[in-house]
Design an enzyme around this catalytic site. Structure first.
Site, short mmCIF file in Angstrom:
data_model
loop_
_atom_site.label_atom_id
_atom_site.label_comp_id
_atom_site.label_asym_id
_atom_site.label_seq_id
_atom_site.Cartn_x
_atom_site.Cartn_y
_atom_site.Cartn_z
N SER A 44 0.96 -1.16 0.06
CA SER A 44 0.22 -0.01 0.01
C SER A 44 0.80 1.27 -0.05
O SER A 44 0.08 2.46 -0.28
CB SER A 44 -0.91 0.03 1.23
OG SER A 44 -1.92 -0.82 0.83
N LYS A 88 0.55 3.37 -2.90
CA LYS A 88 -0.85 4.16 -3.23
C LYS A 88 -0.52 5.82 -3.05
O LYS A 88 -0.97 6.56 -3.70
CB LYS A 88 -1.78 3.95 -2.16
CG LYS A 88 -2.15 2.56 -2.35
CD LYS A 88 -3.20 2.02 -1.00
CE LYS A 88 -3.68 0.88 -1.38
NZ LYS A 88 -4.51 0.18 -0.03
N TYR A 119 -2.24 -3.01 -10.90
CA TYR A 119 -2.16 -2.74 -9.15
C TYR A 119 -1.37 -3.86 -8.70
O TYR A 119 -0.75 -3.49 -7.78
CB TYR A 119 -3.69 -2.83 -8.67
CG TYR A 119 -3.92 -2.69 -7.46
CD1 TYR A 119 -3.92 -1.38 -6.81
CD2 TYR A 119 -4.14 -3.77 -6.54
CE1 TYR A 119 -4.08 -1.26 -5.59
CE2 TYR A 119 -4.18 -3.68 -5.30
CZ TYR A 119 -4.28 -2.29 -4.37
OH TYR A 119 -4.30 -2.34 -2.98
N TYR A 162 -4.53 3.80 7.82
CA TYR A 162 -5.85 3.28 7.79
C TYR A 162 -6.71 3.63 9.06
O TYR A 162 -6.58 4.76 9.43
CB TYR A 162 -5.91 1.80 7.77
CG TYR A 162 -5.16 1.39 6.22
CD1 TYR A 162 -5.65 1.76 5.17
CD2 TYR A 162 -4.04 0.73 6.18
CE1 TYR A 162 -4.98 1.49 3.96
CE2 TYR A 162 -3.09 0.62 5.27
CZ TYR A 162 -3.86 0.84 3.95
OH TYR A 162 -3.04 0.53 2.80
N VAL A 186 1.20 -3.85 3.85
CA VAL A 186 1.11 -5.13 4.54
C VAL A 186 2.27 -6.16 4.44
O VAL A 186 2.38 -7.02 5.16
CB VAL A 186 -0.21 -6.11 4.04
CG1 VAL A 186 -1.43 -5.52 4.58
CG2 VAL A 186 -0.28 -6.13 2.61
O1 DON Z 1 -4.49 -4.64 -2.28
C1 DON Z 1 -3.64 -5.10 -1.01
O2 DON Z 1 -4.48 -5.79 -0.16
C2 DON Z 1 -2.36 -5.10 -1.00
N1 DON Z 1 -1.76 -5.20 -2.18
C3 DON Z 1 -1.98 -4.03 -0.29
C4 DON Z 1 -2.55 -3.73 1.18
C5 DON Z 1 -1.92 -3.19 2.01
O3 DON Z 1 -0.47 -2.98 2.02
C6 DON Z 1 -2.56 -2.58 3.12
N2 DON Z 1 -1.59 -2.30 4.16
N3 DON Z 1 -1.37 -1.91 5.18
#
Ligand code: DON
Length: 309
Positions: free
Chosen positions: A65, A68, A193, A245, A263
């Site tokens: 994330s 983003k 993505y 978040y 993540v």
């Molecule tokens: O889209 C997803 O679920 C992952 N590629 C990224 C989510 C993420 O990193 C949330 N962060 N803490």
């Protein structure tokens, strides 16, 4: 810069290693479960000192994330602020990063902000490029410019693993396609993505990205503009309001600097006009943020009085 000695960072890593055992490595993307849970690293980058680091700084991890923040900057550069925010909002959600709930209840039906998965999918949809390769190539180019590291690439195993298991992001995308918020082919969007999320960096790269944002979008060594100043300000504001978040409020109180987590266990952070910070530790807390990484940043901020407020 407030921290001038690497030994102080080494001590901070030592003090926070204990928290690793309280977190859990993400496994909903199967390839992420292979990360070594025992890693903790920090790098900070400033104009005066260059890069100081401690812990497992050589360790590579995927942006997830954190990407983003960078795709938001690129989308605004490509299509402008008005167009981007006609399709994605500016408000924190209070929901988990992958929640679908508000998409159906919001009027008009657009994701609340670009840091949650739904919003980030909309943002990637808006980045210029007639193919997945072209879009992802442009995202990579921005990251090469910000890190000054042209060797950064994609971890194909992580990208494929997420693409195969991204059923929730698929559902979000099809829902938004039905409502006219995205216009790309959904599978192409998911491919772009998942590749942007699988871009692989180390903590020093993150710290330099943070430093470019801290330096109002300019390269810290040459002052060459990479991201326009008003766009760097928009993404830093989102880092404060939505970057962690549904833990963003708590983080703003306890750490009090802009940050964006992923993540895989990375956290991109910064102190405006002063330093970029990169942190890595894979075990996460319940909200999907690096547990020891978070504590390390909290200690760093307290020790050097980094609060921006
Ligand atoms: O889209 C997803 O679920 C992952 N590629 C990224 C989510 C993420 O990193 C949330 N962060 N803490």
């Amino acid at each position: 810069m407030r921290c001038r000695k690497e030994e102080e960072l080494v001590e901070l890593v030592r003090r926070n290693k204990n928290y690793i055992k309280d977190g859990k490595v993400a496994d909903y993307i199967p390839a992420l479960a292979k990360a070594d849970p025992d890693k903790l690293a920090i790098a900070i980058y400033s104009k005066e000192e260059g890069c100081l680091s401690a812990g497992d700084v050589g360790e590579l991890f995927t942006l997830q994330s954190i990407s983003k923040v960078l795709t938001l900057a690129l989308a605004i550069m490509d299509v402008g602020k008005e167009q981007v925010f006609s399709r994605v909002g500016m408000e924190p959600t209070g929901d988990p990063f992958n929640s679908i709930a508000k998409l159906e209840t919001m009027v008009p039906s657009k994701p609340l902000n670009p840091m949650i998965n739904a919003g980030a999918l909309v943002v990637t949809n808006m980045i210029h490029g007639s193919s997945v390769e072209e879009k992802v190539g442009r995202i990579l180019q921005l990251i090469h410019d910000m890190t000054n590291n042209p060797t950064i690439g994609i971890n194909d195993e992580v990208a494929d693993s997420e693409y195969e298991s991204a059923n929730l992001n698929r559902a979000l995308s099809y829902f938004m396609k039905q409502h006219g918020i995205i216009d790309d082919d959904v599978e192409m969007l998911l491919e772009a993505y998942t590749k942007q999320c699988a871009i692989e960096v180390n903590c020093k790269d993150l710290a330099r990205i943070g430093m470019v944002l801290a330096n109002e979008g300019k390269d810290p060594e040459t002052d060459r503009p990479i991201i326009p100043r008003y766009i760097a300000r928009i993404v830093k504001t989102f880092m404060v309001t939505c970057g962690m978040y549904n833990a963003s409020g708590e983080f703003a109180i306890n750490v009090a600097i802009p940050a964006k987590s992923g993540v895989s266990g990375g956290i991109l952070s910064l102190v405006p006009n002063e330093m970029g910070i990169g942190v890595y530790s894979p075990p996460l807390d319940q909200k999907g943020n690096s547990l020891a990484g978070n504590k390390l940043l909290e200690n760093l901020s307290a020790q050097y009085e980094l609060s921006i407020f």
